[in-house]
Design an enzyme around this catalytic site. Structure first.
Site, PDB file in Angstrom:
ATOM      1  N   HIS A  16      39.523  87.170  34.218  1.00  0.00           N
ATOM      2  CA  HIS A  16      40.755  88.247  34.127  1.00  0.00           C
ATOM      3  C   HIS A  16      41.038  88.649  35.053  1.00  0.00           C
ATOM      4  O   HIS A  16      40.551  87.932  36.549  1.00  0.00           O
ATOM      5  CB  HIS A  16      40.290  89.818  32.724  1.00  0.00           C
ATOM      6  CG  HIS A  16      39.565  90.156  33.732  1.00  0.00           C
ATOM      7  ND1 HIS A  16      39.330  91.114  33.166  1.00  0.00           N
ATOM      8  CD2 HIS A  16      38.554  89.570  34.552  1.00  0.00           C
ATOM      9  CE1 HIS A  16      37.686  92.048  33.923  1.00  0.00           C
ATOM     10  NE2 HIS A  16      37.475  90.800  35.066  1.00  0.00           N
ATOM     11  N   CYS A  35      38.912  92.667  41.691  1.00  0.00           N
ATOM     12  CA  CYS A  35      39.288  92.656  40.554  1.00  0.00           C
ATOM     13  C   CYS A  35      40.790  91.820  40.773  1.00  0.00           C
ATOM     14  O   CYS A  35      41.118  91.805  39.165  1.00  0.00           O
ATOM     15  CB  CYS A  35      38.571  93.614  39.858  1.00  0.00           C
ATOM     16  SG  CYS A  35      36.939  93.758  39.680  1.00  0.00           S
ATOM     17  N   HIS A  41      39.176  85.848  38.056  1.00  0.00           N
ATOM     18  CA  HIS A  41      37.429  85.996  38.311  1.00  0.00           C
ATOM     19  C   HIS A  41      37.049  85.694  36.652  1.00  0.00           C
ATOM     20  O   HIS A  41      37.349  86.227  35.865  1.00  0.00           O
ATOM     21  CB  HIS A  41      37.084  86.873  39.595  1.00  0.00           C
ATOM     22  CG  HIS A  41      37.174  88.190  38.987  1.00  0.00           C
ATOM     23  ND1 HIS A  41      38.622  88.355  39.250  1.00  0.00           N
ATOM     24  CD2 HIS A  41      36.420  88.724  38.178  1.00  0.00           C
ATOM     25  CE1 HIS A  41      38.061  89.940  38.281  1.00  0.00           C
ATOM     26  NE2 HIS A  41      36.881  90.049  37.312  1.00  0.00           N
ATOM     27  N   HIS A  43      33.668  86.198  34.311  1.00  0.00           N
ATOM     28  CA  HIS A  43      32.221  87.099  33.581  1.00  0.00           C
ATOM     29  C   HIS A  43      31.854  86.921  32.185  1.00  0.00           C
ATOM     30  O   HIS A  43      32.302  85.919  31.412  1.00  0.00           O
ATOM     31  CB  HIS A  43      32.750  88.290  33.280  1.00  0.00           C
ATOM     32  CG  HIS A  43      33.489  89.507  34.706  1.00  0.00           C
ATOM     33  ND1 HIS A  43      32.506  89.545  35.425  1.00  0.00           N
ATOM     34  CD2 HIS A  43      34.084  89.358  34.837  1.00  0.00           C
ATOM     35  CE1 HIS A  43      33.507  90.261  36.193  1.00  0.00           C
ATOM     36  NE2 HIS A  43      34.688  90.465  35.616  1.00  0.00           N
ATOM     37  N   ASP A  81      36.011  83.571  23.968  1.00  0.00           N
ATOM     38  CA  ASP A  81      36.015  82.520  24.858  1.00  0.00           C
ATOM     39  C   ASP A  81      36.257  81.435  25.806  1.00  0.00           C
ATOM     40  O   ASP A  81      37.206  80.788  25.084  1.00  0.00           O
ATOM     41  CB  ASP A  81      34.362  81.797  24.058  1.00  0.00           C
ATOM     42  CG  ASP A  81      33.623  81.331  24.212  1.00  0.00           C
ATOM     43  OD1 ASP A  81      32.792  81.645  26.002  1.00  0.00           O
ATOM     44  OD2 ASP A  81      32.871  79.918  24.385  1.00  0.00           O
ATOM     45  N   HIS A  82      35.870  81.028  27.200  1.00  0.00           N
ATOM     46  CA  HIS A  82      36.395  80.311  27.769  1.00  0.00           C
ATOM     47  C   HIS A  82      37.822  80.440  27.931  1.00  0.00           C
ATOM     48  O   HIS A  82      38.325  79.163  28.370  1.00  0.00           O
ATOM     49  CB  HIS A  82      36.199  78.721  27.219  1.00  0.00           C
ATOM     50  CG  HIS A  82      35.056  78.486  27.593  1.00  0.00           C
ATOM     51  ND1 HIS A  82      33.923  79.226  27.189  1.00  0.00           N
ATOM     52  CD2 HIS A  82      34.254  76.953  28.542  1.00  0.00           C
ATOM     53  CE1 HIS A  82      32.556  78.210  27.001  1.00  0.00           C
ATOM     54  NE2 HIS A  82      33.109  77.518  28.650  1.00  0.00           N
ATOM     55  N   GLU A 128      30.317  93.891  31.188  1.00  0.00           N
ATOM     56  CA  GLU A 128      30.695  93.155  31.604  1.00  0.00           C
ATOM     57  C   GLU A 128      30.124  91.977  33.396  1.00  0.00           C
ATOM     58  O   GLU A 128      30.159  90.839  33.144  1.00  0.00           O
ATOM     59  CB  GLU A 128      31.929  93.322  32.690  1.00  0.00           C
ATOM     60  CG  GLU A 128      32.581  92.994  33.120  1.00  0.00           C
ATOM     61  CD  GLU A 128      33.958  93.432  33.704  1.00  0.00           C
ATOM     62  OE1 GLU A 128      35.297  93.321  33.533  1.00  0.00           O
ATOM     63  OE2 GLU A 128      33.460  94.831  34.553  1.00  0.00           O
TER      64      GLU A 128
HETATM   65 NI    NI Z   1      36.167  91.581  36.547  1.00  0.00          NI
END
Ligand code: NI
Length: 143
Positions: A16, A35, A41, A43, A81-82, A128
């Site tokens: 995200h 961010c 990036h 998580h 997911d992914h 996160e």
């Molecule tokens: Ni983040």
């Protein structure tokens, strides 16, 4: 029977960025810092779903964890997911992809199916990073 709280953990990873198109790049950087990096990036998220109930006299279960796991996998893990939370996830469309906003959307998806499975959703904890996580109680204030 006494009320017991039971929690199931599932994991997913997703990309995200925290970014508002209606703000300048400078303002985004000022508020969201790294961010807001435009190239995203990721998580490794952990979601902890807590259900409350009285253990069944037949099974001893508040809710069958297999059922709870299936609900979370189908409605949360599979669509996330992914994926890129900003681009790929229909239920996050138009919503700033913060962990706070994500946990509220997850609640909306699983509350009713959990009720149908015989449980009462009372809390979702969404982790996160090991230092940052949010907790949501469906808009109620537990403390
Ligand atoms: Ni983040």
């Amino acid at each position: 029977m006494e009320t017991v709280y039971i929690t199931r953990r599932e994991t997913f990873n997703a990309a995200h960025k925290l970014y508002r198109d209606d703000w300048s790049e400078e303002k985004n950087w000022e508020v969201f810092g790294r961010c807001s990096n435009k190239h995203w990036h990721g998580h490794n998220f952990e979601v902890f779903v807590t259900v409350k109930g009285k253990p069944s006299e037949d099974t001893g279960f508040v809710i069958n964890l297999k059922d709870l796991s299936k609900i979370i996998k189908q409605l949360v893990v599979d669509p996330l997911d992914h994926m890129n939370l900003n681009l790929d996830v229909p239920f996050m469309k138009g919503i700033l992809a913060s962990t706070e906003n994500l946990v509220i959307e997850i609640w909306k998806l699983i509350e009713e199916p959990i009720r149908v499975a015989g449980g009462e959703l009372v809390k979702i904890k969404l982790v996160e990073t090991e230092n940052n996580f949010v907790e949501y109680y469906g808009g109620k204030e537990p403390y």
